[in-house]
Write an enzyme that holds these catalytic residues in place. Structure first.
Site, short mmCIF file in Angstrom:
data_model
loop_
_atom_site.label_atom_id
_atom_site.label_comp_id
_atom_site.label_asym_id
_atom_site.label_seq_id
_atom_site.Cartn_x
_atom_site.Cartn_y
_atom_site.Cartn_z
N ALA A 175 36.51 1.06 21.34
CA ALA A 175 35.39 1.65 22.07
C ALA A 175 34.03 1.53 21.39
CB ALA A 175 35.69 3.13 22.35
N ALA A 176 33.96 1.54 20.05
CA ALA A 176 32.65 1.56 19.38
C ALA A 176 31.90 0.27 19.70
CB ALA A 176 32.84 1.71 17.87
N PRO A 177 30.56 0.34 19.84
CA PRO A 177 29.68 1.48 19.59
C PRO A 177 29.60 2.50 20.73
CG PRO A 177 28.37 -0.42 20.19
CD PRO A 177 29.79 -0.90 20.11
N GLY A 178 30.12 2.18 21.92
CA GLY A 178 30.25 3.24 22.92
C GLY A 178 29.47 3.10 24.21
N LYS A 180 30.05 1.10 26.77
CA LYS A 180 30.99 1.04 27.89
C LYS A 180 31.69 2.39 28.06
CE LYS A 180 32.01 -3.88 27.17
NZ LYS A 180 31.47 -3.98 25.79
N ASP A 232 44.44 2.19 14.87
CA ASP A 232 44.52 0.75 15.09
C ASP A 232 44.99 0.55 16.53
OD1 ASP A 232 45.18 -1.90 15.26
OD2 ASP A 232 46.33 -1.97 13.41
N CYS A 311 33.38 -11.01 24.36
CA CYS A 311 32.05 -11.63 24.43
C CYS A 311 32.14 -13.02 23.79
CB CYS A 311 30.99 -10.76 23.77
SG CYS A 311 31.44 -10.08 22.18
#
Length: 760
Positions: A175-178, A180, A232, A311
């Site tokens: 999820a980071a940096p957040g 989405k 993880d 990406c």
């Protein structure tokens, strides 16, 4: 005087203004945006349409244009959009910076309700140009308030393809940096009248430090339905929930699997990729991407959707992972066509044939061509399936690849997977549906009985799942076995059990516990009477972060997140959850309640509070937000009369829109405040003050020293006094900003026993 000090005196540091005035990018060595291996590789693969390769490369060499997204679920979204259109967009269009003409920002055609916009200028120019300083400050301030997210356009695509509804249980695996994650939360809260949606978002990241960046992003949205965990993703633990008195496994309705990747689609903003890119990056990441994706589909509910995205433009990280996943699923997964959900987006269909190249430039079209000494770096799953019929049935053309030159974006890949049946290796699991009290009854099964005969063919994550299934399902309060634990550790006399707790290694900062309050906790009695909470207030959803001593802050989570927390405290590492609703203020005890309202939780608590409310007008809000401690007499007659009847202590300041006056904000506003002896004040963090003032037509602009200045349509007595109060307001608001940075978005300072008045 030390040697370093003398040296500093001889070579005084260059002034920042000198560096800024030297032109864009001064002081930085230019990175040559060339990589012959990259060009050769992608030309050979043929992913870019014929005749467009030069455009593709030119687009990659241009800076990425800035894009912003307006927070969709906030009731203030329309007001923000109106403010942007009528004020800031008009101010910046036709401006000329270093020969580049600034065009009017345009909405992204494929994003709903004009909630996402892009410009033809990059973030660096917005940050540095004096002509755009007001626009930049607006973006920074509104971003901190959670009303705007500065996010790359292609990064907004995966959450849209998930088709989220308010009851969905969602997992964001990496999820980071957040950014989405923030989108997921917004979609969950699409209906602002529902303070506690049935669904929730569990946001995970393997990096402990990046988890705190994730917390900062999520906290801006003030949701009780978000939990940040630190695991993880390739072996994220299976969670349990209580379902009607039965112990059940938590399966997610929606999973976002945005895996770590080589990032060659980000060359426009991450310029380092130009010199660091090599094909070996993809070869090294493919295995990890596979394991994360497999773990994701294992935890997906039948009928659920998982979006896999990178990406990167490389098929080894994209179609190869999807094809291998579909092949291993034996029909349990299928690709869905997401193009109808993104009208106006230009994309290329996924490819069904690709080759693999080593960093030395050697090509392989099939696994059989790979020499034995390369078998550890190059795996069979990196190649397309050999069977043409099987390959055609996968419909890899439903995958979507976004190329940078088509709509002036970054490069991106996304695929939507729908789960039609349990995964083949999950079908052999014992069905878990038993009473909570009889969790040890089934511990006589042999672990070998649950191991599939074709276990050797399963991906690594699946093998871990099969081997650990008895531990997870039947160990009371059991924990995940550490990676690499042997079966000898897991079995004793034919009975599986959890490993000792000391084997569970959790890295990073030690978190405070999450302790839920009981319905008869004495802390509720004064709160209940002081704020006249409605009988349906969910007391059991309130938690604190300490077992002992006085409770400093009270937080709230949704009922479903409470269920997850209670049954998995030993199984997962929770970094943060819940929204702060009350903070202790010892001086408030003499007024009847030791807890004052916290601004970030006001919209969550709003449906349950039935007293301590003052209805205020637009002019009242201007007074409260521009003056530190205005006298009650400065409020208009209606609010003044309400305040006079109310005792000292924490209050809610509520503004209701007037449909007959469209010039005023057409959304409700809830502010926390404090009723003093003769004065009243708003307890609102600095950036939120600026946000509300902008909504009221008062432009707030900070000079280089950070001191607030207000311009724009200020009329009457309040406007004059706002100017006078500017100096005295600066210091306490600095404290407010400090609180904000420490994720404590409370008032600038605690109220004093006398009401916190400086004027009396």
């Amino acid at each position: 005087m030390g040697k370093r000090s003398r040296q500093r005196q001889k070579n005084p540091p260059r002034e920042r203004d000198d560096r800024d005035n030297a032109g864009w990018g001064a002081g930085y060595a230019d990175i040559v945006k060339e990589n012959k291996l990259f060009e050769h590789y992608y030309k050979e693969l043929g992913l870019v349409p014929e005749g467009e390769f030069e455009q593709f490369m030119e687009a990659l060499r241009e800076p990425l244009p800035a894009t912003i997204r307006i927070t969709g679920y906030k009731s203030h979204a329309k007001e923000i959009l109106h403010c942007l259109k009528e004020k800031y967009f008009k101010d910046i269009q036709e401006v000329d910076i270093d020969g580049q003409k600034i065009e009017a920002p345009q909405p992204l055609s494929w994003y709903p309700d004009e909630q996402a916009w892009h410009t033809n200028i990059c973030r660096k120019i917005i940050r540095k140009s004096p002509l755009l300083e007001k626009f930049h400050q607006f973006l920074v301030s509104e971003t901190e308030s959670g009303n705007i997210s500065r996010q790359e356009a292609v990064s907004m695509i995966p959450p849209l393809l998930l088709k989220i509804e308010s009851h969905h249980k969602i997992l964001d695996m990496c999820a980071a940096p957040g950014s989405k994650t923030a989108q997921l939360i917004e979609m969950l809260h699409a209906d602002m009248d529902v303070p506690f949606p049935e669904g929730f978002v569990i946001a995970n990241d393997v990096d402990n430090k990046r988890c705190y960046l994730l917390v900062h992003q999520a906290k801006r949205l003030n949701s009780p339905c978000i939990m940040v965990v630190n695991h993880d993703a390739s072996c994220i633990p299976t969670l349990h929930i209580d379902s009607d008195g039965k112990k059940d496994i938590l399966f997610y309705d929606r999973i976002l699997c945005d895996v770590p990747c080589s990032g060659d689609g980000t060359m426009r903003k991450n310029i380092d990729v130009w010199k660091k890119w090599t094909t070996s990056n993809s070869l090294h990441l493919h295995g990890l991407q596979m394991r994360i994706a497999v773990r994701g589909v294992e935890q997906l509910a039948v009928g659920g959707r998982m979006v896999y995205s990178t990406c990167s433009l490389n098929p080894i990280e994209d179609e190869a992972v999807i094809a291998a996943l579909l092949e291993k699923s034996e029909g349990a997964l299928e690709l869905a066509d997401g193009s109808a959900d993104l009208p106006g987006l230009k994309w290329m269909p996924g490819v069904s044939s690709w080759k693999l190249m080593t960093k030395e430039g050697q090509w392989f079209s099939d696994w059989s061509e790979v020499p034995a000494h390369r078998h550890t770096q190059i795996r069979p799953t990196m190649f397309p399936p050999k069977d043409p019929q099987k390959l055609a049935s996968m419909h890899l053309e439903k995958c979507m690849r976004i190329l940078p030159h088509h709509q002036n974006t970054g490069g991106f890949f996304v695929a939507v997977l729908v789960k039609k049946a349990p995964m083949p290796w999950n079908k052999r699991y014992p069905k878990l549906r038993k009473d909570l009290s009889s969790s040890s009854a089934a511990q006589t099964d042999s672990p070998a009985a649950t191991t599939p005969t074709d276990a050797s063919l399963l991906p690594e994550a699946a093998l871990e799942e099969v081997e650990g299934v008895e531990v997870k399902l039947e160990g009371e309060g059991g924990e995940e076995a550490p990676k690499g634990a042997s079966r000898a550790q897991e079995t004793t006399a034919g009975v599986c059990g959890p490993p000792p707790s000391k084997k569970m290694k959790l890295f990073g900062f030690k978190e405070d516990p999450f302790v839920f309050l009981t319905a008869d906790d004495p802390v509720f009695t004064p709160i209940q009477s002081f704020y006249d909470l409605s009988p349906d207030f969910p007391k059991l959803n309130v938690l604190t972060r300490t077992h002992e001593g006085k409770k400093r802050h009270l937080y709230m989570v949704s009922k479903e997140l409470r269920n997850v927390l209670l049954h998995n405290s030993e199984r997962m590492k929770v970094i943060n959850t819940g929204v702060k609703v009350w903070s202790r203020n010892s001086d408030g005890e003499e007024f009847g309640c030791a807890f004052r309202l916290a601004q970030e939780g006001i919209y969550t608590l709003n449906p349950y509070i039935r007293s301590r409310m003052i209805t205020v007008s637009v002019e009242d809000i201007k007074v409260l937000l521009t003056q530190e401690n205005p006298f009650i007499s400065k409020l208009e007659d209606s609010a003044h009369a309400q305040a006079k009847k109310m005792g000292m202590g924490s209050i809610v300041l509520r503004y209701q829109p007037n449909p007959d006056n469209p010039a005023e904000p057409q959304c409700s506003i809830e502010l926390c405040g404090w009723r003093g002896k003769t004065s009243i004040r708003a307890f609102v963090p600095r950036n939120e003050r600026f946000h509300y003032l902008r909504m009221l037509g008062v432009e707030v602009f900070r000079d280089k020293q950070g001191q607030g200045r207000r311009d724009g349509p200020k009329k009457g007595k309040e406007a004059e006094e706002a100017e006078k109060e500017g100096e005295s307001e600066g210091a306490p608001e600095d404290k407010g900003e400090l609180d904000l940075e420490n994720s404590s978005q409370d008032a600038p300072s605690e109220p004093k026993a006398n009401g916190g008045e400086q004027a009396t």
